[in-house]
Design a protein around this motif. Structure first.
Motif, PDB file in Angstrom:
ATOM      1  N   LYS A 137       4.912   5.154   1.656  1.00 47.78           N
ATOM      2  CA  LYS A 137       4.356   4.469   2.826  1.00 47.78           C
ATOM      3  C   LYS A 137       3.259   5.297   3.489  1.00 47.78           C
ATOM      4  N   ASP A 138       3.481   6.602   3.620  1.00 50.09           N
ATOM      5  CA  ASP A 138       2.513   7.445   4.310  1.00 50.09           C
ATOM      6  C   ASP A 138       1.233   7.645   3.503  1.00 50.09           C
ATOM      7  N   THR A 139       1.329   7.623   2.189  1.00 53.30           N
ATOM      8  CA  THR A 139       0.155   7.885   1.351  1.00 53.30           C
ATOM      9  C   THR A 139      -0.833   6.730   1.362  1.00 53.30           C
ATOM     10  N   LYS A 140      -0.336   5.500   1.408  1.00 56.53           N
ATOM     11  CA  LYS A 140      -1.198   4.308   1.370  1.00 56.53           C
ATOM     12  C   LYS A 140      -2.154   4.377   0.175  1.00 56.53           C
ATOM     13  N   ASN A 726      -8.262  15.902   0.380  1.00 55.89           N
ATOM     14  CA  ASN A 726      -8.103  14.558   0.916  1.00 55.89           C
ATOM     15  C   ASN A 726      -7.518  14.643   2.321  1.00 55.89           C
ATOM     16  N   LEU A 727      -7.744  13.608   3.110  1.00 54.28           N
ATOM     17  CA  LEU A 727      -7.198  13.542   4.464  1.00 54.28           C
ATOM     18  C   LEU A 727      -6.663  12.140   4.707  1.00 54.28           C
ATOM     19  N   ARG A 728      -5.436  12.081   5.229  1.00 47.85           N
ATOM     20  CA  ARG A 728      -4.804  10.792   5.522  1.00 47.85           C
ATOM     21  C   ARG A 728      -4.329  10.785   6.968  1.00 47.85           C
ATOM     22  N   LEU A 729      -4.706   9.735   7.698  1.00 48.74           N
ATOM     23  CA  LEU A 729      -4.279   9.549   9.075  1.00 48.74           C
ATOM     24  C   LEU A 729      -3.695   8.150   9.220  1.00 48.74           C
ATOM     25  N   GLY A 730      -2.703   8.021  10.083  1.00 52.65           N
ATOM     26  CA  GLY A 730      -2.122   6.710  10.324  1.00 52.65           C
ATOM     27  C   GLY A 730      -1.407   6.656  11.647  1.00 52.65           C
ATOM     28  N   TYR A 731      -1.218   5.439  12.138  1.00 53.32           N
ATOM     29  CA  TYR A 731      -0.485   5.252  13.389  1.00 53.32           C
ATOM     30  C   TYR A 731       0.290   3.939  13.310  1.00 53.32           C
ATOM     31  N   ASP A 732       1.617   4.053  13.459  1.00 50.47           N
ATOM     32  CA  ASP A 732       2.490   2.885  13.513  1.00 50.47           C
ATOM     33  C   ASP A 732       2.940   2.699  14.954  1.00 50.47           C
ATOM     34  N   PHE A 733       2.580   1.574  15.548  1.00 47.58           N
ATOM     35  CA  PHE A 733       2.909   1.312  16.946  1.00 47.58           C
ATOM     36  C   PHE A 733       4.419   1.157  17.093  1.00 47.58           C
ATOM     37  N   ILE A 742      -1.972   1.070  11.476  1.00 47.49           N
ATOM     38  CA  ILE A 742      -3.339   1.264  10.993  1.00 47.49           C
ATOM     39  C   ILE A 742      -3.395   2.604  10.262  1.00 47.49           C
ATOM     40  N   TRP A 743      -4.299   2.715   9.301  1.00 50.78           N
ATOM     41  CA  TRP A 743      -4.470   3.994   8.614  1.00 50.78           C
ATOM     42  C   TRP A 743      -5.917   4.178   8.185  1.00 50.78           C
ATOM     43  N   PHE A 744      -6.279   5.446   8.031  1.00 49.40           N
ATOM     44  CA  PHE A 744      -7.630   5.821   7.630  1.00 49.40           C
ATOM     45  C   PHE A 744      -7.517   7.010   6.683  1.00 49.40           C
ATOM     46  N   ASN A 745      -7.939   6.825   5.449  1.00 51.29           N
ATOM     47  CA  ASN A 745      -7.885   7.878   4.435  1.00 51.29           C
ATOM     48  C   ASN A 745      -9.292   8.288   4.028  1.00 51.29           C
ATOM     49  N   VAL A 746      -9.458   9.574   3.789  1.00 53.91           N
ATOM     50  CA  VAL A 746     -10.707  10.105   3.252  1.00 53.91           C
ATOM     51  C   VAL A 746     -10.362  10.865   1.970  1.00 53.91           C
TER      52      VAL A 746
END
Length: 786
Positions: A137-140, A726-733, A742-746
């Motif tokens: 789930k966290d990797t997306k 790599n960089l992975r960011l996410g936020y689960d309300f 929402i998530w944003f991966n680079v």
């Protein structure tokens, strides 16, 4: 009066205590898949974290206990992060529903791939790693390589558009040294391996991924040599649940995922899938479409009998640009030198499994399965130039081909536990009837020689190959486990396989080098002996000896491009390892050392005309160490590092080449040389931060390293390898807009120029270019009853 007052006070406290007791019932489910969790221990926990067990959840995740007001209840299960819940009510009855997240720190989860039965990791004398729902789930991930490359010792090579190859205890290879499974069933039959076949998996329907490193033939049979990868699919949720997500990246990749299900009474239903579309990417001529879906039903007849029916469908239609030469690669000229190659895949699988528990010591399952697959392609790697003795260009050719198969099979297994030495016997039977067909037609390729560009093709109508094969694989296996000591477990396994190919040629005798009909049989016995020794405090050792086998692939035996005959390959694996926990379970580490020796290993060698040829290497040796360490100093921060250092060597191997100027054969021996495309060091590291002051937020930088490796067996050409971040960011309300994420991966943050694989021939090097920096943005919404 006093003699009545004291009993009265005593009775008052008894009544008060009885009134203060609350009957608490409910259901415990997985926080992500919403499936019921059986075997969760409910305890009374005090401030020192010691606890007294009250009950366990049943097969449907339900429980009922009595607890005092303000009492702390601890819900714990191997592989999950424990939950502490306070009983804040003095009411007579209370219903609560608990969700538990899979732990990313626990080294000893419950696994199924080691024996097809649920067991703790520490009971299995093998190197096995689980990627659980939290990590998935966290990797997306937009492709499976982004997940599997987190596993120490694994390098899943990205070839674009979900195409791939693999390196696990082996060099980067396209050969059948890996077994890919879905819920314990091979997704392809023996003899029809495809290094790309993980594009036949629905990523959005995967709950867990388990990776065995090293041979697992004693249980799973052919091809499980370098490793076996088992994708465990999601099941129906308790109550109801659903999820939908949208994502896209900076190079016009677009994808929509949706899944959901429910349980009503004895019946549970789950369905999910995704649609992906790529156009106008960073690489020329690399558009693709993917449609993927899973369906599963579970019917619980009673507490002892369950019927599970599953089906999956995957469709892939992709352009295939081909590899780059060194000039185009280093100048970042990602243009394709043709615009007509493709690959089209239709893959359907269905199965029904009946589980029955006879009593506390005996259980049986029987699975019937069906598979259909069609892989049609005009492959770029078969486009070749014809040259004269002086190397001058004459013409170009290629082919279009299609391989199809149907599978009808059965897998049955029985498990019996005995009091004698706390032993367990697992026996099984496997039958796979997979008739297949293959054809290849010759193409005349038109080429603009000056610009080195292939402009088109003409189908000559001439068949290069046209045949049918009756492929029949029968196997029986047994695994016996004994526990002579509380700390010692010994596992002995043996599997016998008979693989039968019945080849029928569709070409007349004058147009083929093969007989009109031919039968090939391979009879293989694969033993295993292993042990685990538990030292206490979640620390232990293991050792094993195992044998893996690989019969030649049908295309290797009967394809007209194959000039030499092939023998069955056999591998002997010696392995020791261990695991430990330290600093109050804040540090987990695991290590394994292996010596894998191959006899008649089937390797792929690139030919001067850019085609490949399978050949037997007399002997090879693969030695290495795999290691991983996870450190969680505080709950919200986790460090992960893992890798492998290995040496892959030719012990007895030589190539025969032709000197076009003289017509003479040249034999070159490579004994003692490193195998080509075999990195000596593969490593990965990741830091995950989930701040307690911002629940639902996560940030995870990741580093991946591939060391230098030789690109030819002569060890005269080297690719320097690469490091990427790599960089992975996410936020689960968690509060407002609950269920929204929402998530944003680079990926490739530094925009590194690198190739996922490089090969060499006498005319130069070819590079499979990796993507430049890619930004991915996604949004999801989830809902559930619990």
């Amino acid at each position: 009066m006093k003699r009545y007052f004291i009993p009265f006070i005593f009775l008052f406290f008894l009544v008060s205590a009885a009134i203060a007791q609350t009957t608490i019932s409910g259901t415990v489910t997985d926080a992500f898949t919403h499936e019921a969790l059986a075997g969760v221990v409910i305890s009374v926990a005090d401030s020192s974290t010691t606890s007294t067990a009250l009950a366990k959840t049943n097969s449907t995740g339900k429980f009922e206990i009595s607890a005092a007001q303000n009492q702390l209840l601890r819900f714990s299960m191997i592989g999950y992060t424990a939950r502490i819940v306070k009983n804040n009510t003095s009411a007579g009855k209370l219903t609560i529903n608990i969700t538990m997240e899979p732990s990313t720190v626990d080294l000893q989860p419950v696994i199924v791939t080691a024996s097809r039965e649920k067991q703790q990791r520490r009971e299995a004398p093998i190197a096995i790693t689980q990627l659980n729902a939290t990590q998935i789930k966290d990797t997306k991930a937009t492709a499976l390589y982004q997940l599997l490359n987190k596993v120490p010792g694994v390098y899943m090579v990205n070839l674009g558009n979900e195409q791939h190859t693999m390196a696990i205890r082996q060099p980067i290879t396209y050969n059948a040294l890996y077994l890919y499974m879905e819920d314990g069933l091979p997704i392809r039959p023996t003899g029809i391996f495809n290094h790309n076949s993980l594009y036949e998996i629905n990523m959005s329907g995967v709950k867990d991924i388990e990776v065995i490193k090293g041979p697992a033939s004693s249980l799973y049979g052919s091809n499980s040599i370098g490793g076996a990868v088992n994708f465990i699919t999601q099941g129906p949720p308790t109550g109801y649940a659903g999820n939908v997500s949208l994502q896209g990246d900076s190079y016009h990749y677009r994808r929509i995922d949706a899944d959901g299900g429910f349980t009503s009474g004895k019946l549970g239903v789950y369905a999910g899938g995704y649609i992906a579309h790529q156009t106008d990417s960073w690489q020329d001529y690399s558009d693709f479409d993917k449609y993927s879906g899973n369906f599963k039903t579970v019917y619980d007849f009673n507490n002892t009998t369950k019927l599970t029916t599953a089906a999956s469908y995957n469709y892939l239609n992709t352009q295939t640009p081909g590899n780059l030469d060194s000039a185009h690669f280093y100048s970042k000229s990602y243009g394709s030198n043709q615009r007509f190659t493709y690959r089209k895949v239709n893959a359907f699988r269905a199965s029904t499994r009946l589980d029955h528990t006879w009593n506390g010591k005996n259980a049986t399952f029987i699975t019937l399965f069906y598979r259909y697959n069609s892989t049609a392609q005009l492959p770029s790697y078969f486009i070749s130039d014809v040259r004269d003795a002086a190397g001058a260009y004459l013409s170009s050719n290629g082919q279009v081909n299609d391989q199809k198969f149907n599978s009808y099979g059965l897998l049955a297994q029985h498990r019996a536990d005995f009091s004698f030495l706390n032993s367990r016997l697992i026996t099984g039977l496997y039958i796979d009837d997979s008739p297949s067909s293959y054809y290849a037609q010759s193409l005349d390729i038109q080429k603009n020689v000056a610009d080195n560009y292939y402009t088109g093709f003409t189908n000559t109508g001439r068949y290069i190959d046209q045949y049918r094969i009756k492929l029949f694989n029968t196997a029986a296996y047994a695994q016996y486990e004994i526990k002579p000591l509380e700390t010692l477990r010994i596992v002995m396994g043996l599997r016998y396989d008979r693989v039968h190919y019945d080849f029928k040629n569709g070409l007349p005798p004058g147009q083929t080098k093969y007989k009109q009909q031919e039968a090939n049989n391979f009879n293989i016995a694969a033993p295993k002996l292993g042990l685990t020794y538990y030292l206490g405090n979640n620390t232990g050792l293991y050792a094993n000896y195992s044998v893996g086998f690989q019969p030649p692939e049908t295309t290797g035996l009967y394809n007209s491009r194959q000039t030499g005959s092939l023998k069955q390959a056999t591998f002997y694996n010696y392995e020791v390892g261990g695991w430990l926990s330290a600093f109050d379970k804040k540090v987990y580490a695991e290590v394994s050392l292996y010596d894998l020796e191959g006899r008649n290993e089937i390797i792929s060698q690139l030919q001067p005309d850019n085609t490949t040829q399978n050949e037997n290497a007399g002997a090879t040796r693969h030695r290495g160490i795999e290691y991983s360490i996870t450190y969680a100093p505080v709950h919200e921060l986790t460090f992960r590092f893992g890798g492998t250092n290995a040496r892959h060597t030719y012990l007895d191997y030589s190539e025969v080449a032709t000197n076009y100027a003289t017509g003479n054969s040249i034999v070159t021996a490579y004994n003692g040389r490193r195998m080509n495309n075999a990195p000596a060091w593969i490593a990965t590291g990741e830091i995950t931060y989930k701040p307690i002051f911002l629940p639902g937020f996560r940030i995870a930088p990741e580093w991946q390293h591939i060391n230098r490796y030789f690109t030819n067996p002569a060890n005269t050409k080297v690719y320097p390898g690469y490091d990427i971040c790599n960089l992975r960011l996410g936020y689960d309300f968690k509060q407002s807009a609950k269920g929204l994420g929402i998530w944003f991966n680079v990926l490739n943050m530094t925009d590194k120029l690198y190739a996922t694989t490089v090969t060499s021939n006498q005319y130069g090097d070819t590079y499979s270019a990796a993507p430049p920096r890619v930004y991915t943005l996604g949004v999801s919404y989830a809902f559930s009853k619990y």
